[in-house]
Design an enzyme around this catalytic site. Structure first.
Site, short mmCIF file in Angstrom:
data_model
loop_
_atom_site.label_atom_id
_atom_site.label_comp_id
_atom_site.label_asym_id
_atom_site.label_seq_id
_atom_site.Cartn_x
_atom_site.Cartn_y
_atom_site.Cartn_z
N CYS A 1 0.83 -1.22 0.00
CA CYS A 1 0.00 0.00 0.00
C CYS A 1 0.86 1.27 0.00
CB CYS A 1 -0.94 0.02 1.20
SG CYS A 1 -2.07 -1.37 1.21
N HIS B 1 -3.17 7.41 2.33
CA HIS B 1 -3.53 6.11 1.76
C HIS B 1 -4.95 5.76 2.22
CE1 HIS B 1 -3.86 2.00 0.75
NE2 HIS B 1 -3.67 1.56 1.98
N ASN C 1 -9.88 0.03 -0.50
CA ASN C 1 -8.42 0.05 -0.45
C ASN C 1 -7.86 -0.59 -1.72
OD1 ASN C 1 -5.72 -0.29 0.09
ND2 ASN C 1 -6.02 -1.10 2.16
O1 UT7 Z 1 -3.78 -0.83 3.57
C1 UT7 Z 1 -2.88 -1.45 4.42
C2 UT7 Z 1 -3.10 -1.11 5.82
N1 UT7 Z 1 -4.34 -1.66 6.30
C3 UT7 Z 1 -4.96 -1.05 7.28
O2 UT7 Z 1 -4.51 -0.02 7.71
C4 UT7 Z 1 -6.18 -1.72 7.92
C5 UT7 Z 1 -6.13 -1.50 9.40
N2 UT7 Z 1 -7.21 -2.12 10.14
C6 UT7 Z 1 -8.51 -1.75 10.02
O3 UT7 Z 1 -8.84 -0.90 9.22
C7 UT7 Z 1 -9.51 -2.34 10.98
O4 UT7 Z 1 -8.83 -3.05 11.99
C8 UT7 Z 1 -10.56 -3.29 10.29
C9 UT7 Z 1 -11.48 -2.47 9.42
C10 UT7 Z 1 -9.82 -4.30 9.45
C11 UT7 Z 1 -11.37 -4.00 11.35
O5 UT7 Z 1 -12.02 -3.07 12.18
P1 UT7 Z 1 -11.93 -3.19 13.78
O6 UT7 Z 1 -12.74 -2.11 14.32
O7 UT7 Z 1 -10.46 -3.23 14.15
O8 UT7 Z 1 -12.65 -4.58 14.04
P2 UT7 Z 1 -12.10 -5.89 14.74
O9 UT7 Z 1 -11.18 -6.62 13.82
O10 UT7 Z 1 -11.60 -5.56 16.12
O11 UT7 Z 1 -13.45 -6.71 14.88
C12 UT7 Z 1 -14.53 -6.24 15.69
C13 UT7 Z 1 -15.72 -7.14 15.48
C14 UT7 Z 1 -15.41 -8.63 15.64
O12 UT7 Z 1 -16.53 -9.25 16.26
P3 UT7 Z 1 -16.53 -9.56 17.83
O13 UT7 Z 1 -15.35 -10.45 18.04
O14 UT7 Z 1 -16.41 -8.25 18.51
O15 UT7 Z 1 -17.86 -10.22 18.01
C15 UT7 Z 1 -15.29 -9.10 14.22
O16 UT7 Z 1 -15.59 -10.48 14.09
O17 UT7 Z 1 -16.24 -6.97 14.16
C16 UT7 Z 1 -16.36 -8.28 13.55
N3 UT7 Z 1 -16.16 -8.13 12.11
C17 UT7 Z 1 -17.17 -7.94 11.24
N4 UT7 Z 1 -18.49 -7.83 11.39
C18 UT7 Z 1 -19.23 -7.63 10.31
C19 UT7 Z 1 -14.98 -8.17 11.43
N5 UT7 Z 1 -15.22 -8.00 10.11
C20 UT7 Z 1 -16.56 -7.85 9.97
C21 UT7 Z 1 -17.39 -7.64 8.85
N6 UT7 Z 1 -18.73 -7.53 9.08
N7 UT7 Z 1 -16.92 -7.54 7.60
#
Ligand code: UT7
Length: 312
Positions: free
Chosen positions: A113, A239, A269
């Site tokens: 990225c 980005h 992204n």
């Molecule tokens: O481009 C390269 C660099 N990449 C980045 O910078 C990405 C960085 N990370 C992020 O943008 C975020 O961490 C994500 C968007 C990937 C995830 O968001 P988050 O707020 O960190 O969510 P999380 O991974 O902590 O998950 C929270 C909850 C989980 O459920 P529980 O365990 O709380 O019940 C996940 O299972 O959200 C759930 N979850 C979803 N729910 C519905 C994860 N993905 C999804 C989804 N739909 N697609």
């Protein structure tokens, strides 16, 4: 020896995949995706459409806008990590498809990225060395090829597309690619990488924490190096990985919301194509005007991060 921007072009595949389309095929919701990422839709290439095909169209559009032909370009550098072929490079294939006859060099940089910042860094170095008159920087990615459809936390995040920028050498050091900085930390490789079977593997929350600190750090460093402050910058184009990361970084740096260019809602992204596509979007829509100063921070797999300062 500096540079100036003389042309740009972009290409987004016709097929649009909305959050509602994802709701139909996996356990996710439009509400979750919008709230956690700011994404609403993304473009997906056709099965038969390659990274090279997308790069060629973006390059053609940039050449037309600059009123140039491919033989007016001395070097092509492509930011990509999703090429269908391990070799040859996408850069040299694009030169071939565009009918180049001068045997100019074309190559790829694999900065994930941060790839387009790494590519701009290369272009700046070649201009500084006085080696080339015109360089085309392309960002082209088919991220849809790497989606792990069993992992909802990464499947919804990515999109496809390509953008191209043509720079020409200039005696002014205040136009074109003014400055660049690139960094890498291979020790944090596990946080975000492609697997041998072509799937994205990411620890989202850990990557998030790194992104919200390292992108602003790179942006601050380059502003300090150039002797400028947020007041001197017309647009910040981070980005486009997540709207929350974009807003948090801009806030840390003291940028008002109206100076942040956002395309993550439309493109999601697109990795190495993200910043180039966003710049083209800003110019196509009359947001970015000639002469404006753009601050370009990026972050990605590697880990890699960096920033560029560009006057369009
Ligand atoms: O481009 C390269 C660099 N990449 C980045 O910078 C990405 C960085 N990370 C992020 O943008 C975020 O961490 C994500 C968007 C990937 C995830 O968001 P988050 O707020 O960190 O969510 P999380 O991974 O902590 O998950 C929270 C909850 C989980 O459920 P529980 O365990 O709380 O019940 C996940 O299972 O959200 C759930 N979850 C979803 N729910 C519905 C994860 N993905 C999804 C989804 N739909 N697609």
């Amino acid at each position: 020896m500096g540079s100036r921007l003389v042309g740009y072009g972009s290409y987004l595949p016709e097929k649009i995949m909305t959050n509602q389309d994802f709701e139909k095929i996996m356990d996710t919701s439009d509400e979750w995706i919008v709230q956690r990422t700011g994404m609403r839709e993304r473009h997906f290439a056709r099965d038969d459409e390659t990274v090279v095909d997308m790069g060629v169209i973006a390059a053609q559009r940039a050449l037309e806008r600059a009123n140039l032909t491919i033989d007016d370009i001395d070097m092509v550098v492509v930011a990509t990590t999703t090429s269908e072929l391990d070799f040859p490079s996408v850069g040299v294939q694009i030169l071939g498809k565009l009918g180049a006859t001068r045997d100019q060099p074309g190559f790829d940089v694999r900065g994930a990225c941060t790839g387009y910042i790494y590519a701009l860094h290369c272009a700046r170095a070649f201009f500084t060395a006085g080696m080339y008159r015109r360089i085309m920087v392309i960002g082209a990615e088919k991220m849809s090829r790497f989606i792990n459809w069993d992992d909802r936390s990464t499947a919804v995040l990515f999109g496809d597309g390509a953008g191209a920028l043509i720079f020409e050498h200039s005696t002014s050091s205040y136009s074109g690619i003014i400055d660049t900085v690139v960094m890498g930390d291979g020790k944090s490789f596990d946080m975000l990488h492609g697997t041998p079977d072509h799937k994205i593997s990411m620890n989202g929350p850990e990557t998030y924490k790194k992104a919200v600190t390292l992108m602003p750090e790179a942006a601050s460093y380059i502003m300090e190096h150039a002797g400028i402050t947020a007041d001197n910058v017309d647009w910040i184009i981070p980005h486009q990985a997540n709207l929350r990361i974009i807003n948090s970084g801009a806030e840390r740096l003291g940028f008002p919301l109206e100076k942040i260019l956002v395309t993550v809602d439309k493109h999601a992204n697109t990795s190495g194509a993200s910043g180039v596509l966003a710049l083209a979007y800003g110019m196509d829509n009359g947001l970015i005007k000639q002469g404006q100063l753009i601050l370009y921070p990026a972050f990605g797999s590697g880990l890699t991060w960096g920033a560029a300062l560009i006057r369009v």
